[in-house]
Design a protein around this motif. Sequence first.
Motif, mmCIF file in Angstrom:
data_model
loop_
_atom_site.group_PDB
_atom_site.id
_atom_site.type_symbol
_atom_site.label_atom_id
_atom_site.label_comp_id
_atom_site.label_asym_id
_atom_site.label_seq_id
_atom_site.Cartn_x
_atom_site.Cartn_y
_atom_site.Cartn_z
ATOM 1 N N ILE A 417 -54.896 57.544 -75.270
ATOM 2 C CA ILE A 417 -55.167 57.123 -73.905
ATOM 3 C C ILE A 417 -56.651 56.543 -73.884
ATOM 4 N N GLU A 418 -56.814 55.791 -72.712
ATOM 5 C CA GLU A 418 -58.293 55.472 -72.329
ATOM 6 C C GLU A 418 -58.746 54.854 -73.704
ATOM 7 N N GLY A 419 -58.002 53.692 -73.924
ATOM 8 C CA GLY A 419 -58.599 52.771 -75.204
ATOM 9 C C GLY A 419 -58.731 53.356 -76.484
ATOM 10 N N GLY A 420 -58.160 54.779 -76.698
ATOM 11 C CA GLY A 420 -58.170 55.373 -77.979
ATOM 12 C C GLY A 420 -59.145 56.504 -77.994
ATOM 13 N N ARG A 421 -59.901 56.627 -76.808
ATOM 14 C CA ARG A 421 -60.868 57.807 -76.743
ATOM 15 C C ARG A 421 -60.361 59.316 -76.665
ATOM 16 N N ARG A 422 -59.170 59.195 -76.103
ATOM 17 C CA ARG A 422 -58.588 60.707 -75.657
ATOM 18 C C ARG A 422 -57.139 60.407 -76.193
ATOM 19 N N PHE A 423 -56.390 61.717 -76.368
ATOM 20 C CA PHE A 423 -55.011 61.644 -76.724
ATOM 21 C C PHE A 423 -54.261 63.029 -75.889
ATOM 22 N N GLN A 424 -53.130 62.504 -75.423
ATOM 23 C CA GLN A 424 -52.345 63.578 -74.652
ATOM 24 C C GLN A 424 -51.389 64.066 -75.450
ATOM 25 N N TYR A 438 -63.011 59.950 -85.725
ATOM 26 C CA TYR A 438 -61.393 59.770 -85.848
ATOM 27 C C TYR A 438 -61.058 58.621 -84.886
ATOM 28 N N PHE A 439 -61.956 57.943 -84.161
ATOM 29 C CA PHE A 439 -61.721 56.837 -83.322
ATOM 30 C C PHE A 439 -61.154 55.803 -83.784
ATOM 31 N N GLN A 440 -60.095 55.046 -83.122
ATOM 32 C CA GLN A 440 -59.596 53.780 -83.540
ATOM 33 C C GLN A 440 -59.251 52.911 -82.355
ATOM 34 N N HIS A 441 -59.247 51.817 -82.159
ATOM 35 C CA HIS A 441 -58.579 50.920 -81.028
ATOM 36 C C HIS A 441 -57.353 50.868 -81.169
ATOM 37 N N LEU A 442 -56.596 50.708 -79.707
ATOM 38 C CA LEU A 442 -55.257 50.702 -79.555
ATOM 39 C C LEU A 442 -54.568 49.160 -79.618
ATOM 40 N N ASP A 443 -53.619 48.904 -79.921
ATOM 41 C CA ASP A 443 -52.992 47.390 -79.806
ATOM 42 C C ASP A 443 -52.475 47.418 -78.522
ATOM 43 N N ASP A 450 -54.505 51.787 -86.696
ATOM 44 C CA ASP A 450 -54.226 52.351 -88.087
ATOM 45 C C ASP A 450 -53.028 53.416 -88.179
ATOM 46 N N CYS A 451 -52.158 53.062 -87.252
ATOM 47 C CA CYS A 451 -51.104 54.050 -87.130
ATOM 48 C C CYS A 451 -50.472 54.284 -88.407
ATOM 49 N N LEU A 457 -50.018 60.333 -88.194
ATOM 50 C CA LEU A 457 -49.590 59.212 -86.887
ATOM 51 C C LEU A 457 -48.127 58.622 -87.367
ATOM 52 N N SER A 458 -47.728 58.636 -88.355
ATOM 53 C CA SER A 458 -46.484 57.829 -88.505
ATOM 54 C C SER A 458 -45.393 58.651 -89.506
ATOM 55 N N LEU A 459 -45.655 59.799 -90.032
ATOM 56 C CA LEU A 459 -44.497 60.459 -90.491
ATOM 57 C C LEU A 459 -44.277 61.814 -89.891
ATOM 58 N N GLY A 460 -43.014 62.214 -90.338
ATOM 59 C CA GLY A 460 -42.499 63.652 -89.883
ATOM 60 C C GLY A 460 -43.187 64.715 -90.580
ATOM 61 N N SER A 461 -43.446 64.749 -92.087
ATOM 62 C CA SER A 461 -44.148 65.508 -92.811
ATOM 63 C C SER A 461 -45.327 65.254 -93.461
ATOM 64 N N TYR A 462 -46.257 66.044 -93.737
ATOM 65 C CA TYR A 462 -47.441 65.654 -94.661
ATOM 66 C C TYR A 462 -48.368 67.006 -94.622
ATOM 67 N N GLU A 463 -49.321 67.081 -95.118
ATOM 68 C CA GLU A 463 -50.307 68.034 -95.470
ATOM 69 C C GLU A 463 -51.869 67.870 -95.188
ATOM 70 N N PHE A 464 -52.554 68.835 -94.461
ATOM 71 C CA PHE A 464 -53.688 68.485 -94.266
ATOM 72 C C PHE A 464 -54.609 69.587 -95.289
#
Length: 1070
Positions: A417-424, A438-443, A450-451, A457-464
């Motif tokens: 939200i807020e142009g990509g500056r925060r997330f809910q 980590y900031f990126q603009h929204l479409d 960069d979704c 941001l796009s997959l159900g499973s991943y590792e950090f």
Amino acid sequence: LSGSARGPPPVSTNHAYSQYAQGDIQNGPPPMDHSMAQPPVSQPYSQGAMNLSGPHPSYPQQYRAQPSMQQMTNQMSGMQVGSGPLTSAGPGYAPPPSSKPPISAAYSAAAPPSYTQAPPPVSGTPSQPPSEPAAPQPYYDGPPPSQQQHFPSSAPPPSQPFPSSSPYSGPPPSSQPWAPAVSRQQSFPPGPPTPAQQTFPNSAPPPVSQASYSGPPPSSQPGPFPPTFAPPQQANHLPPGPMQQPPQPGMQGGYPPQQNGAFGQPRGPQPGYAGPQYPGQQNYGAGPAPTPAPTQKRLDPDSIPSPIQVIEDDRANKSSEPFTTGVKGQTPPLVTTNFQVKDQGNASPRFIRCTAYNIPCTADMAKQSQVPLAAVIKPLAMLPPDETRPYIVDHGEAGPIRCNRCKAYMCPYMQFIEGGRRFQCGFCSCVTDVPPHYFQHLDHTGKRVDCCDRPELSLGSYEFVATVDYCKNNKLPQPPSFIFFIDVSYNAVKSGMVNIVCQELKTLLDYLPRENPEADSVVRVGFVTYNKVLHFYNVKSSLAQPQMMVVSDVSDMFLPLLDGFLVDVNDSRMVIESLLDQIPEMFADTRETETVFGPVIQAGLEALKAADCAGKLFLFHSSLPIAEAPGKLKNREDKKLVGTDKEKSLFQPQSGFYSNLSKECVAQGCCVDLFLFPNQYVDVATLGVVPVSTGGSVYKYTYFQAEMDRERFLNDLRRDVQKPMGFDAVMRVRTSTGIRATDFFGSFFMSNTTDVELAGLDCDKTVAVEFRHDDKLSEDTGALMQCAVLYTSCSGQRRLRVHNMAVNCCSQLADLYRNCETDTIINFFSKYAYRSLLNTPTKTVRDTLVNQCAQILACYRKNCASPSSAGQLILPECMKLLPVYLNCVLKSDVLQPGADVSVDDRAYLRQLLSSMDVSESHVFFYPRLLPLVKLDGGSLPMAVRNSEERLSKGGVYLLETGLYLFLWVGANAQQELLSNIFGTPTFSQIDPNMTSLPELDNPFSQRLREIIDSFRSQRSRYMKLMVVKQEDKAELIFKHFLCEDKSACGGASYVDFLCHMHKEIRQLLS
């Protein structure tokens, strides 16, 4: 109708099946110690009116007038159900009411579009359980009457009976053509509706109202209506009478030996068998049998839901297209279907399977349906080669992005939200600032541009990649170590185990786990041998020969050396190989028979502490540890406790020593895998505590013989050493507001209510999680879960694996019943039941399972199915296999053991199932039976149902149970077939002791061996092949797995259990 009593005599004492009062219904199986508030769902087995011809046995109670022929005819007409024309009114449709009883039989499929109420229950006095005419109950295990030929059909599983001491062995073949049309909806009319009743004194049976009766007659109609079962607690205390028949001579515990499936080709009489039994007649002991009633057709098992048909339909519909996970709440293909997964934002079903993909919005609705809300999670599951393994995301020193409040990790459900500056946060709705890096603009749709480039941001499973903050004591972990502990007592050496282990380890050390196949493994290794004392070996690379150090004070275990114990394989290869050559020679003439066990694990734990690393202990152990030492055990095997309230003690550990030791192991990240080679009782229930609590495995090779069992043991060992795994793991499941994870099942340790701690987590282990409501859910938002596992990889890197799953929420029960997965429900129920054995009598556990299954199906019938005659059994489409699979669980060796199943076997299977995934539990309870006819091309022959009736004397069949493979050879198998498989044209020359097939140069032999290899590659344990010749003694073991038939130890056939389930449902509805 009035006063003439024509039902079973009342039994007002112990009830076999409990029913929970509405206010107490749980979401998930009811607590095992629950008090029974309403009338029980079924009564002890009681005699219906006898067959009209032939002498009546004498009864302690007086019977009143028999029903008139007119009444009999009326009742029969209600049962006559042929396959009528199917209507197209859609799922859940039952034939319209007419003046005649319904002729179609359809167990109702998916929920119907309209939700009409079921007809109001018939009035009855709540104080007395409904009484039904019971089927005359012969001990129907001998040869069937000769008129009754081999039907192409099936009955339910042996190996998994009803209350273990009940004399019930299934009704005789049914006298009705009870053949529901298999369609969207099928209704089975097994069983009379509960008529109006009055309370009668115990001396006479309660009357059964004949007026509104559309079920079977109470007398010579043997099969299709639900049998009633004697509760075990009564079975052995009543005088022979209507409640119980005395066991026949020569039959153990009142059960005749399993003969020909319940119904199959006639065979000659057996010892202890009093002559042929006919439908509609009783047999009391071995006296003269009553005159047979006229035989009628039996219920056709082809008309009831077929697992094979459901599996084949799913394959046909779902294997061609990839399963894309982008759509919330869609039910995946069955575990038996080969399909490709495309991750588009929800975890693949290979990682997470849910019992329901559309969950109730409210706790009341969940309670009403009784469908368990659970997920079976396999965090490190292996993926097929055509699917991408989870990407690794590295956010550098800042670490993974998380919600400030609930700490959920960044995932596709976070709303920027807020142009990509925060997330809910999608889980708790808290708003968090996005870090600058980590900031990126929204479409224009509100998504980050960069979704698609970011897995999180796009997959159900991943590792950090985890930062140092996620590590123990805030320092990065060392690579793990493997320590091998070899029992060198007399039994272990004599069986050949020591020699085989030492030879194998020389090559196996080249296959230690690694992430990059090109690089060397960084796992270090150590070696210890033991009997009453422990021998540690220094295998430092600078030594010419290994050095042994003996620790004989096992009461206070310590590590006698630091340098040279845990070594790099490549550096110390010469010394290690020299050691492995010497061990079998050093102990070849040992006379030491006693072993220790507790100090062995303590030694491994001390070694890992000294090296400051996590790791795994491989224990090769042969006998009950009776030597004086911590963790010493005594032989407490007591067959007399089986079937009693004290039976649960056999599954509990002997003392708290091993539970405390487990806690220390988990804290250090010390996982234990135990390979057992017992020749007698070793108390698996106690020895398995540490492996099960640390995320390890137990492998058991009873009566190990080097030449017979070598292949199975070595394959298990190779896979166990090589398989990908994580160490020192912690798993947490987060959920969106409204539900929460409340219970966990598997091989792990928990020191609090949220964190699942696993010293080791391999690619085969699953954790089942149950969810409960703590608030209302909304149909608009659905429900979310996120499983995060923090672990150390085998290369020593600290990582976080994240799996996300979104499901729908519904306010209509029909939507819930349309989106359930029966295999996952059965996996969850079996884990729940097997765990309950630790503190609940087995009979109560079984009754609870039956009761909950009946409640699930009764709720569907009442709230989702179109109104139809009470004589119809209506099942939801996606749960139509619930009864057959549940019966398999009830008849499993753990819940209903045969006389030859040891306490150790049951404890082993109980532990094994606790971490099984859905595909393995599926084949474990309902084995796969393939006819080996034409093996052309790459496709498998279509499986057949698990019943003896499906076996042809002229055929050869392959049965897969998940733990064993059986090759059954019919006595009249064609010579060409035998030559192709065994290289001999005659049945008598086949060696039943072979454990592998000869490699013959013909296409059939090659294809069959390929099939066996592919089956083995799909399972986490190597399946030993056993060749079973028809009429051979080994055939009893094979038949034990034909789970649609009656089992030798009293388990109901599928047909009988379905009837019983129908009766339970009707009692709940009335």
